[in-house]
Design an enzyme around this catalytic site. Structure first.
Site, PDB file in Angstrom:
ATOM      1  N   GLU A 235     -31.489   4.919 -19.162  1.00  0.00           N
ATOM      2  CA  GLU A 235     -30.348   5.578 -19.805  1.00  0.00           C
ATOM      3  C   GLU A 235     -29.696   6.527 -18.808  1.00  0.00           C
ATOM      4  O   GLU A 235     -30.358   7.414 -18.281  1.00  0.00           O
ATOM      5  CB  GLU A 235     -30.837   6.367 -21.030  1.00  0.00           C
TER       6      GLU A 235
ATOM      7  N   TYR B 255     -21.294   7.136 -20.818  1.00  0.00           N
ATOM      8  CA  TYR B 255     -22.692   6.862 -21.165  1.00  0.00           C
ATOM      9  C   TYR B 255     -22.970   5.405 -20.876  1.00  0.00           C
ATOM     10  O   TYR B 255     -22.179   4.528 -21.231  1.00  0.00           O
ATOM     11  CB  TYR B 255     -22.920   7.170 -22.656  1.00  0.00           C
TER      12      TYR B 255
END
Ligand code: GDP
Ligand code: MN
Length: 396
Positions: A204, A116
């Site tokens: 993101e 991530y």
């Protein structure tokens, strides 16, 4: 403002952020054409909506998953047919889901590890921050809840920018080794250049993957842009997909109104953001629920007020309206004539409480009184809130 994944990938390509090869389609035939051009052994087909959690989502036609991997071009056609024109429900769309009118067909990456990686604006420190985790491909919220030690942050100095030692530090914390560290540094720096150049408030990437060959690729991306910077971002504005946005907010933005749709039933029309917040609070305090935040600003024109009133009246959830004007700069009579103009076009059959105070208030009150509209007058803010809550309860 948000954009679709396929548009995020266009930005990635432009700024040198490594990702997989892909193309977009709006029909099953186009999807097949994209797949044929990719000439890979497998294909990943992804529904394009402004929401995450697509992989685990379900279409209202029963088809499971907004992300599919297949090895046959015929399957690409079938999957495209099941997705296009259908509504996909994910944990981020709400139960009503979102209509899929575009899909992305990509060459799949063979994933060795999902990570991530995000850059966003950290209000607390007033600087951009990298948030990264070894736990990618899953909900970052649940990682934060159960294993917060697996999420780490690296602040970026607002004027010095992202330094090479920082990209290496993040790469190492992500467990990357050898040549991957350089690849990661390159990718993170490119992402930060993109973040600054396009006035992003958030990028993101979930997942950022390490492939079986050790390459690092961004497989999914969610962007947010600073609305106040859009005037200097024509490329981003052109990516706006209004069909993904709240239609009330789209209409409001066309008239430069500060409007945010909420889920209550008492609409507010107010001048000034602080007064608008106070109005929402006092409606709650009086036992009601606001249907929106709406600040028409200090210098609203009659056309803006009319547009604002029409947006309010066009919302089927609205059962009553509270107009709260404390006119310092704002001329109360402009508000009154705007309300009248809107009421002429759209019939007003719900209670309307108006509290006017300040600049040119007598003229405003006179305009409303002579209009024949059933306006309930109010003396102050608390009185206005009590009156609209009572009127809505009575009408129900
Ligand atoms: P989201 O569910 O909306 O976040 O959509 P993603 O693009 O993140 O896809 C969901 C999941 O599908 C990812 O976490 C991956 O596990 C998987 N996935 C997406 N793209 C690929 C790919 O190219 N190759 C493989 N093997 N899996 C993929
Ligand atoms: Mn994702």
């Amino acid at each position: 403002m948000n954009i679709h994944e396929y548009q995020a990938r266009q930005l990635f390509e432009k700024f040198g952020v490594a990702t997989t090869k892909s193309g977009v389609a709006t029909t099953p035939e186009e999807a097949v054409a994209v797949a044929e051009k990719l000439s890979s052994k497998e294909f990943v087909v992804k529904a394009q909506i402004h929401a995450g959690g697509r992989g685990k989502g379900t279409f209202t036609n029963g088809f499971k998953g907004g992300v599919h991997i297949t090895s046959s071009i015929e399957e690409v056609r079938k999957i495209a047919g099941q997705m296009l024109g259908q509504t996909l429900v994910t944990h981020q769309t709400g139960p009503e889901g979102k209509l899929v009118s575009t899909i992305l067909v990509a060459e799949p990456a063979t994933i060795a590890k999902e990570l991530y990686f995000a850059i966003l604006l950290d209000r607390a420190s007033g600087a951009p921050v990298i948030i990264a985790s070894t736990e990618g491909g899953v909900d970052i919220e649940s990682v934060a809840e159960h294993t917060p030690e697996k999420i780490f942050r690296e602040h970026i100095h607002p004027t010095l920018g992202l330094q090479p030692y920082q990209t290496r530090k993040v790469a190492k914390k992500l467990g990357l080794v050898g040549a991957q560290i350089n690849a990661a540094s390159k990718l993170f720096s490119a992402m930060f250049r993109l973040f600054l150049a396009r006035d992003c408030s958030q990028i993101e990437v979930n997942p950022l993957v390490i492939t079986d060959k050790g390459e690092l690729l961004a497989l999914d991306a969610k962007f947010n842009f600073d609305d106040n910077a859009l005037y200097r971002q024509p490329e981003i504005v052109a990516m706006r997909d209004k069909s993904e946005e709240d239609p009330r907010e789209v209409a409001a933005s066309e008239y430069s109104l500060n409007y945010i749709g909420l889920d209550g039933n008492i609409a507010c029309l107010v001048n000034g953001a602080g007064l608008a917040m106070a109005t929402m609070d006092i409606i709650q305090y009086a036992g009601g629920k606001p249907a929106n935040f709406l600040d028409v600003g200090g210098g609203a024109s009659k056309d803006q007020v009319t547009a604002a009133f029409k947006i309010i009246l066009g919302d089927p959830n609205v059962k009553g309206i509270l107009v709260n004007i404390f006119g310092g700069i704002m001329d109360c009579n402009i508000i009154a004539t705007g309300i009248l103009a809107a009421a002429k076009e759209v019939s007003l059959n719900i209670p309307l409480v108006v509290r006017l105070e300040g600049n040119n208030v007598e003229a405003g009150k006179k305009t409303l009184a002579e209009s024949g509209l059933a306006v309930i007058g109010a003396n102050d803010l608390a009185d206005a809130a009590d009156k609209i809550v009572a009127a809505v309860k009575k009408a129900a």
